[in-house]
Design an enzyme around this catalytic site. Structure first.
Site, PDB file in Angstrom:
ATOM      1  N   HIS A   1     -37.808  37.065  43.899  1.00  0.00           N
ATOM      2  CA  HIS A   1     -39.269  37.212  43.986  1.00  0.00           C
ATOM      3  C   HIS A   1     -39.796  36.575  45.263  1.00  0.00           C
ATOM      4  O   HIS A   1     -40.100  35.377  45.281  1.00  0.00           O
ATOM      5  CB  HIS A   1     -39.928  36.551  42.774  1.00  0.00           C
ATOM      6  CG  HIS A   1     -39.475  37.122  41.466  1.00  0.00           C
ATOM      7  ND1 HIS A   1     -38.240  36.840  40.916  1.00  0.00           N
ATOM      8  CD2 HIS A   1     -40.096  37.961  40.611  1.00  0.00           C
ATOM      9  CE1 HIS A   1     -38.117  37.482  39.768  1.00  0.00           C
ATOM     10  NE2 HIS A   1     -39.220  38.177  39.552  1.00  0.00           N
TER      11      HIS A   1
ATOM     12  N   HIS B   1     -43.793  41.381  44.607  1.00  0.00           N
ATOM     13  CA  HIS B   1     -43.667  40.381  43.538  1.00  0.00           C
ATOM     14  C   HIS B   1     -42.209  40.082  43.192  1.00  0.00           C
ATOM     15  O   HIS B   1     -41.796  38.934  43.221  1.00  0.00           O
ATOM     16  CB  HIS B   1     -44.416  40.836  42.268  1.00  0.00           C
ATOM     17  CG  HIS B   1     -43.977  40.079  41.056  1.00  0.00           C
ATOM     18  ND1 HIS B   1     -44.576  38.915  40.661  1.00  0.00           N
ATOM     19  CD2 HIS B   1     -42.954  40.298  40.181  1.00  0.00           C
ATOM     20  CE1 HIS B   1     -43.944  38.450  39.589  1.00  0.00           C
ATOM     21  NE2 HIS B   1     -42.962  39.268  39.277  1.00  0.00           N
TER      22      HIS B   1
ATOM     23  N   GLU C   1     -49.260  25.183  18.188  1.00  0.00           N
ATOM     24  CA  GLU C   1     -47.828  24.951  18.009  1.00  0.00           C
ATOM     25  C   GLU C   1     -47.025  25.212  19.274  1.00  0.00           C
ATOM     26  O   GLU C   1     -46.108  24.455  19.618  1.00  0.00           O
ATOM     27  CB  GLU C   1     -47.276  25.840  16.874  1.00  0.00           C
ATOM     28  CG  GLU C   1     -47.806  25.521  15.486  1.00  0.00           C
ATOM     29  CD  GLU C   1     -49.143  26.197  15.190  1.00  0.00           C
ATOM     30  OE1 GLU C   1     -49.662  26.932  16.070  1.00  0.00           O
ATOM     31  OE2 GLU C   1     -49.674  25.996  14.089  1.00  0.00           O
TER      32      GLU C   1
ATOM     33  N   HIS D   1     -47.143  32.388   4.311  1.00  0.00           N
ATOM     34  CA  HIS D   1     -46.805  30.981   4.510  1.00  0.00           C
ATOM     35  C   HIS D   1     -45.413  30.612   3.990  1.00  0.00           C
ATOM     36  O   HIS D   1     -45.026  29.460   4.028  1.00  0.00           O
ATOM     37  CB  HIS D   1     -47.852  30.090   3.830  1.00  0.00           C
ATOM     38  CG  HIS D   1     -49.106  29.973   4.641  1.00  0.00           C
ATOM     39  ND1 HIS D   1     -49.793  31.078   5.086  1.00  0.00           N
ATOM     40  CD2 HIS D   1     -49.777  28.888   5.111  1.00  0.00           C
ATOM     41  CE1 HIS D   1     -50.844  30.674   5.783  1.00  0.00           C
ATOM     42  NE2 HIS D   1     -50.856  29.359   5.816  1.00  0.00           N
TER      43      HIS D   1
HETATM   44  C1  TPP Z   1     -43.548  34.900  28.891  1.00  0.00           C
HETATM   45  C2  TPP Z   1     -43.210  35.795  30.038  1.00  0.00           C
HETATM   46  N1  TPP Z   1     -43.603  37.072  30.002  1.00  0.00           N
HETATM   47  C3  TPP Z   1     -43.274  37.912  31.010  1.00  0.00           C
HETATM   48  C4  TPP Z   1     -42.539  37.472  32.055  1.00  0.00           C
HETATM   49  C5  TPP Z   1     -42.121  38.435  33.155  1.00  0.00           C
HETATM   50  N2  TPP Z   1     -42.879  38.129  34.385  1.00  0.00           N
HETATM   51  C6  TPP Z   1     -42.375  37.397  35.363  1.00  0.00           C
HETATM   52  S1  TPP Z   1     -43.440  37.167  36.623  1.00  0.00           S
HETATM   53  C7  TPP Z   1     -44.615  38.118  35.863  1.00  0.00           C
HETATM   54  C8  TPP Z   1     -45.943  38.368  36.523  1.00  0.00           C
HETATM   55  C9  TPP Z   1     -46.525  37.103  36.968  1.00  0.00           C
HETATM   56  O1  TPP Z   1     -47.612  37.341  37.780  1.00  0.00           O
HETATM   57  P1  TPP Z   1     -48.155  36.175  38.698  1.00  0.00           P
HETATM   58  O2  TPP Z   1     -48.153  34.907  37.940  1.00  0.00           O
HETATM   59  O3  TPP Z   1     -49.425  36.625  39.258  1.00  0.00           O
HETATM   60  O4  TPP Z   1     -47.043  36.019  39.793  1.00  0.00           O
HETATM   61  P2  TPP Z   1     -47.033  36.658  41.251  1.00  0.00           P
HETATM   62  O5  TPP Z   1     -47.121  38.143  41.073  1.00  0.00           O
HETATM   63  O6  TPP Z   1     -48.192  36.106  41.959  1.00  0.00           O
HETATM   64  O7  TPP Z   1     -45.721  36.250  41.799  1.00  0.00           O
HETATM   65  C10 TPP Z   1     -44.154  38.579  34.642  1.00  0.00           C
HETATM   66  C11 TPP Z   1     -44.922  39.431  33.720  1.00  0.00           C
HETATM   67  C12 TPP Z   1     -42.155  36.124  32.056  1.00  0.00           C
HETATM   68  N3  TPP Z   1     -41.427  35.596  33.043  1.00  0.00           N
HETATM   69  N4  TPP Z   1     -42.528  35.314  31.059  1.00  0.00           N
END
Ligand code: TPP
Length: 649
Positions: A11, A246, A395, A457
């Protein structure tokens, strides 16, 4: 750019957009010593969006941690120190494992709480041996996640002024512009949480970033969110501000163009000009000085407060006081039946008297989970010395905050909820298991015996799902004394989260003179018969009592049964084969397991010829005894099923 290009995965966007902020934070603002990542009073740093790992690895390498340019070149390769997402315990200087978005924010809240608690416990007038900050960088993804909201709400309530979060506001996530799904006013939201909210309009304005960080440090009553307007893949002429940057390499051509634009030699790979490295490495020297200054303060402290200094060392190294488990607590059958959750509360309180680092609470269920430390203050913004944490109904954040408390050092956290809500803490438990953190989860109301509250529950699949997770130890004690043993086992466990599965309903206290074995084995012969048994009855927790009663009923019919108590599969599996075969003799194929949860997995102990009395559906709303009876959890049914198994042979 080069590392991601070479790995052909990763990334690049966020690290490029955040490079300026990373530079300012790590070289000008943050107090850390690259030569000693364990310095207890270092500022903590959490990269919540773990996908931006190359930012962290670059900063670790550049500022002089034990990470080389070779390691950077091996990004994402087998055995390298630079895995795809940062992993705690794997790379020096990585404070927590991140990747599942949002959790890092909650880890940072836990670290900031730990800092305040230890400061309240140890600092003396004129000598603050604990006075560091906790920094986090998070992105849109983190702040879309519920856990970040839960944690931010907690941090605002607790007034954690030494928590500073930089929000990488680049308007881009994977699917494109944040316009498609995330249009709220984040600043107003954090303002409402009682955070100070600052904005830096230009994510490459070094002076503005530094000024904002200093303003953040100056606000001691509230955490600070710095909204940093950045450009994903800053400097890449064709990919900047695009979702394409990204999570994929920019492409060789684009990397060259970006290098040209940024004033670097486009033909050199992994090029770090000497003057750049030398400039960054000044941080290492500065860090050593900072630690030396702290050490001098600490030496004075040790001279003036030797006893406290000893306690500090014990806390920070996790050293347990002598005899902490000796004659802790014992229950007698005459005391009458007691729920294991109630016995757990008594064990926890007895332990808390002896182990000052034990600190925790519940997600608003303390009266049910029995997790409150009686007579001790509550951790609030006016009383950080308190060891009772009010996690609120949060939680998921509770789980990741517990991790943060432990990762900080100096605290042995526990947290409680209903077993059925194990699913709400599960993502944080998973990362804790991956990080090898010995957190203690108190999960009460561990079966359909919950009763009237009904199937929403009543846990059914939770215990099996927890057993399915690597490096988690589930302990389901069968009575009050075994619950004390379970707590001792939990405290003695160093690199594995422990889940205590505890009953809501009262259970008889077994007479230890009459029954054999101890929980530490994980599974043992609780009540035997003479000669080779006709059948093995294997049970856990509350259902052990039905197995014991069934054993007597079977004896009247001249069927000999051995009752095996199996409070922990994970501990049982640690025994050698000889022991396991002594407990479960291979020649006895008639085997019946009884557990008020899904039968999944019990085949490994009952084999093809065996049977499981378990839950094959969700539960039902009715008094607990009625529910148990209707789903077959009675001694009579256990005896009947056992008899039919024996006859079948
Ligand atoms: C809980 C979770 N859901 C989905 C992902 C997959 N994921 C990794 S980065 C991302 C997008 C994040 O966007 P942003 O925080 O804006 O990062 P940027 O594009 O600026 O690098 C997703 C959906 C993850 N790592 N964790």
């Amino acid at each position: 750019m080069d590392a991601i290009q070479k790995a052909n995965s990763g990334h690049p966007g966020a690290p490029m957009g955040l490079a300026a902020a990373g530079y300012v934070l790590w070289t000008k603002v943050m107090n850390h010593n690259p030569k000693n990542p364990d310095w207890p009073n270092r500022d903590r740093f959490v990269l919540s969006g773990g996908h931006a790992s190359m930012l962290l690895y670059s900063l670790l390498y550049l500022t002089g941690y034990d990470l080389t340019l070779d390691d950077i070149q091996n990004f994402r390769q087998w055995g390298s120190k630079t895995p795809g997402h940062p992993e705690y315990g794997h790379t020096p200087g990585v404070e927590t494992t991140t990747g599942p978005l949002g959790q890092g924010v909650a880890n940072a809240v836990g670290m900031a709480m730990a800092e305040r608690h230890l400061a309240a416990r140890f600092n003396q007038t004129g000598n603050d041996i604990v006075d560091h900050y906790t920094y986090a960088i998070c992105g849109d993804g983190d702040l879309m996640e519920g856990i970040a909201s839960e944690a931010a709400s907690m941090a605002g309530h607790l007034g954690l002024g030494r928590l500073i979060c930089i929000y990488d506001d680049n308007d881009i996530s994977i699917e494109g512009s944040t316009e498609i799904a995330f249009t709220e006013d984040v600043g107003k939201r954090f303002d409402a949480y009682n955070w100070q909210v600052l904005t830096v309009e230009d994510g490459n304005d070094l002076a503005a970033i530094e000024a904002a960080l200093n303003d953040a440090k100056a606000e001691t009553a509230r955490p600070t969110l710095i909204i940093l307007k950045t450009h994903i893949a800053y400097g890449s002429p064709n990919k900047q501000d695009s979702a394409d940057a990204h999570g994929a390499p920019l492409g060789e051509e684009e990397v060259c163009l970006a290098k040209e634009g940024l004033g670097c030699d486009k033909d050199q790979l992994f090029c770090v000009p000497e003057d750049v490295l030398a400039h960054y490495r000044l941080t290492a020297g500065r860090g050593q000085e900072l630690e030396a200054q702290w050490q001098a303060r600490y030496d004075t402290y040790k001279r003036d407060y030797p006893q406290l200094a000893d306690e500090w060392v014990n806390a920070i190294t996790g050293f347990l006081p002598r005899d902490w488990d000796k004659d802790l607590l014992a229950f007698a059958p005459e005391d009458g039946p007691i729920a294991t959750r109630a016995a757990s509360g008594k064990a926890l309180n007895a332990l808390a008297q002896r182990i000052p680092t034990l600190m925790g609470g519940s997600a608003d269920l303390a009266p049910s989970n029995k997790t409150f430390l009686d007579g001790m203050p509550v951790f609030q913004k006016t009383s950080y010395e308190g060891r009772n944490i009010r996690f609120g109904v949060r939680e998921h954040a509770m789980g990741a905050v517990m991790s943060g408390l432990f990762l900080h050092g100096g605290i042995r956290p526990y947290g409680g909820t209903f077993m059925v809500f194990a699913d709400y803490v599960r993502p944080a438990l998973r990362v804790a298991a991956l990080m090898k953190l010995p957190l203690i989860y108190v999960m009460t109301h561990d079966s359909v015996a919950v009763g009237e509250d009904g199937p929403t529950h009543q846990p059914v699949e939770q215990i099996a799902s927890l057993r399915a997770m690597p490096n988690v130890m589930v302990l389901r004690p069968c009575d009050a004394n075994e619950t004390v043993d379970a707590w001792i086992q939990a405290i003695n466990t160093n690199s594995t989260p422990v889940v205590l599965a505890l009953s809501r309903q009262k259970l008889p206290v077994l007479d230890r003179q009459q029954t054999g074995g101890r929980l530490v084995r994980g599974g043992y012969v609780l009540s035997d018969c003479s000669g080779t048994p006709d059948i093995l009855l294997i049970a856990t927790g509350a259902e052990v009592h039905q197995a014991l009663d069934a054993q007597k009923m079977l004896a009247e019919k001249k069927i000999t049964a051995r009752v095996v108590n199996m409070p922990s599969w994970e501990l049982f599996e640690k025994n050698d084969d000889d022991y396991k075969q002594q407990v479960l003799p291979p020649e006895v194929s008639a085997r019946l397991a009884v557990e008020a949860g899904v039968p999944m997995g019990w085949e490994r102990y009952v084999g093809n010829a065996g049977k499981v009395i378990g839950m094959n559906s969700f539960g039902a709303s009715a008094p607990g005894g009625t529910v148990l009876k209707n789903f077959g959890f009675t001694a009579e049914n256990v005896a009947a099923q056992a008899e039919s198994l024996v006859k079948k042979r």
